[in-house]
Design a protein around this motif. Structure first.
Motif, PDB file in Angstrom:
ATOM      1  N   SER A 233     -34.695   6.444   8.698  1.00  0.00           N
ATOM      2  CA  SER A 233     -35.353   5.289   7.549  1.00  0.00           C
ATOM      3  C   SER A 233     -33.990   4.591   6.921  1.00  0.00           C
ATOM      4  N   ASP A 234     -34.265   3.471   6.350  1.00  0.00           N
ATOM      5  CA  ASP A 234     -33.076   3.003   5.499  1.00  0.00           C
ATOM      6  C   ASP A 234     -32.765   3.907   4.383  1.00  0.00           C
ATOM      7  N   GLU A 235     -33.482   4.709   3.875  1.00  0.00           N
ATOM      8  CA  GLU A 235     -33.274   5.467   2.779  1.00  0.00           C
ATOM      9  C   GLU A 235     -32.283   6.652   3.327  1.00  0.00           C
ATOM     10  N   ALA A 238     -28.934   5.406   3.747  1.00  0.00           N
ATOM     11  CA  ALA A 238     -28.147   4.959   2.411  1.00  0.00           C
ATOM     12  C   ALA A 238     -27.645   6.179   1.854  1.00  0.00           C
ATOM     13  N   LEU A 250     -26.280   0.749  10.076  1.00  0.00           N
ATOM     14  CA  LEU A 250     -26.790  -0.491   9.994  1.00  0.00           C
ATOM     15  C   LEU A 250     -26.350  -1.828  10.840  1.00  0.00           C
ATOM     16  N   ARG A 254     -29.166  -1.745  13.304  1.00  0.00           N
ATOM     17  CA  ARG A 254     -30.178  -2.656  12.681  1.00  0.00           C
ATOM     18  C   ARG A 254     -29.749  -4.040  12.862  1.00  0.00           C
TER      19      ARG A 254
END
Length: 352
Positions: A233-235, A238, A250, A254
């Protein structure tokens, strides 16, 4: 094939990769995933030429970039561009190869043997000998390319630039050497990123030796550094504590994903990697040397160490890109432009 999942620090130190989510490579006939990439060869502009050649029995896939108004009867300086650990020629290596071609250089970016679109089995070896030979092989090929002035060949290593430094120690066909965000694979595999795994060196070496034993015994190949980007997840990204790993997730997972780019490497590769260091005998580099790194990169310490140890040349510089981190030197226009300008001055002076 057996899969081994290591701790995040060891895993992320390779760079990241995966199967493209937004499929940016599919919109480009050359599967390039960087901004302003060539989509067709236009007369009187920079052109791209996919090529193959053999290196120690392995078929290498590469892209050659030729300058605008290229004339094979003329003589041009050339630069070999080595891609990051885990990366492929269609990503940042291609970006800088294209930008340098815009300045009048014939450039080549090749996938490492056993990686990307190049051949070789088992897949995803990351062995210093082969990675160094990749650079020698690019020099071999480009030296025979129509229009190349063999007295004006330079080298550029990105992230895995430790291999370019290693090649330059003996590769005197290369007259000027530069790196961007240099990553010393041997030091990181041995000591951990930012020397975070000093207390487990022998344990990890034993694991690598066991992996090799299994390969010899029954052909089982173990892999380290596997990441499922679709499951991240992006979370969770991060929360990664270092800029290199967080931004690398990323970039590779991504925004610049490519199906040939992979995190994975054979666990047995660590036998060679952990006993190797890019700065060993670095004083053998007597060519002009330019080390470029982000001022705020947490990987900066590796370029600083290489610069201090490179005592064989008086023509050397460590250029810190103001405000940049490691991964941002790969694609952020502000930083890429600064780096290209620096490279233009360096190669323009040393490859006259």
């Amino acid at each position: 094939m057996k899969k081994i999942y290591l701790a995040a620090l060891l895993t992320l130190a390779l760079g990241v990769a995966g199967t493209a989510g937004a499929d940016p490579y599919q919109s480009n006939p050359y599967s390039l995933v960087y901004d302003h990439a060539i989509t067709q060869n236009v007369k009187n502009e920079v052109n791209i030429h996919p090529v193959n050649y053999m290196l120690h029995g392995v078929k290498i896939a590469a892209n050659v970039y030729t300058p605008a108004n290229y004339n094979p009867a003329k003589k041009y300086p050339a630069i070999v561009v080595a891609h990051p650990n885990g990366g492929v020629k269609e990503q940042v290596a291609g970006l800088y190869a294209q930008r340098l071609a815009e300045l009048g250089y014939i450039t080549i970016a090749a996938d490492a043997a056993y990686q990307g679109a190049s051949g070789g089995n088992p897949r995803h070896l990351d062995v210093p000998y082969y990675r160094t030979e990749d650079i020698h092989g690019m020099v071999d090929y480009i030296s025979q390319y129509a229009g190349v002035d063999t007295d004006r060949i330079g080298a550029l290593g990105i992230c895995g630039g430790g291999y370019t430094l290693n090649a330059a120690k003996s590769e005197k066909r290369v007259k000027a050497v530069a790196t961007i965000s240099m990553f010393n694979s041997g030091r990181v595999r041995r000591n951990g990123y930012m020397d975070s795994q000093l207390n487990s060196i022998n344990e990890r070496m034993a694991q690598a030796a066991a992996a090799r034993a299994a390969e010899i015994k029954d052909g089982t190949v173990s892999y380290s550094g596997n990441v499922d980007f679709d499951a991240l997840s992006d979370e969770s990204i991060a929360k990664i504590g270092t800029d290199l790993y967080r931004e690398g997730m990323l970039y590779y997972g991504r925004t610049h994903r490519h199906p040939n780019s992979t995190f994975s490497y054979t666990t047995s590769s660590l036998m060679e990697l952990m006993a190797w260091d890019a700065t060993d005998n670095i004083e053998l580099i007597d060519q002009p040397l330019l080390l470029i790194a982000g001022e705020k990169a947490d990987s900066l310490y590796m370029s600083e160490e290489a610069f201090a140890k490179a005592t064989g040349t008086q023509d050397k510089e460590l250029f810190k890109v103001p405000g940049a981190t490691h991964i941002k030197t790969y694609y952020v226009p502000e930083y890429v432009d600064q780096i290209v300008n620096k490279l233009q001055g360096f190669y323009g002076r040393t490859l006259k």
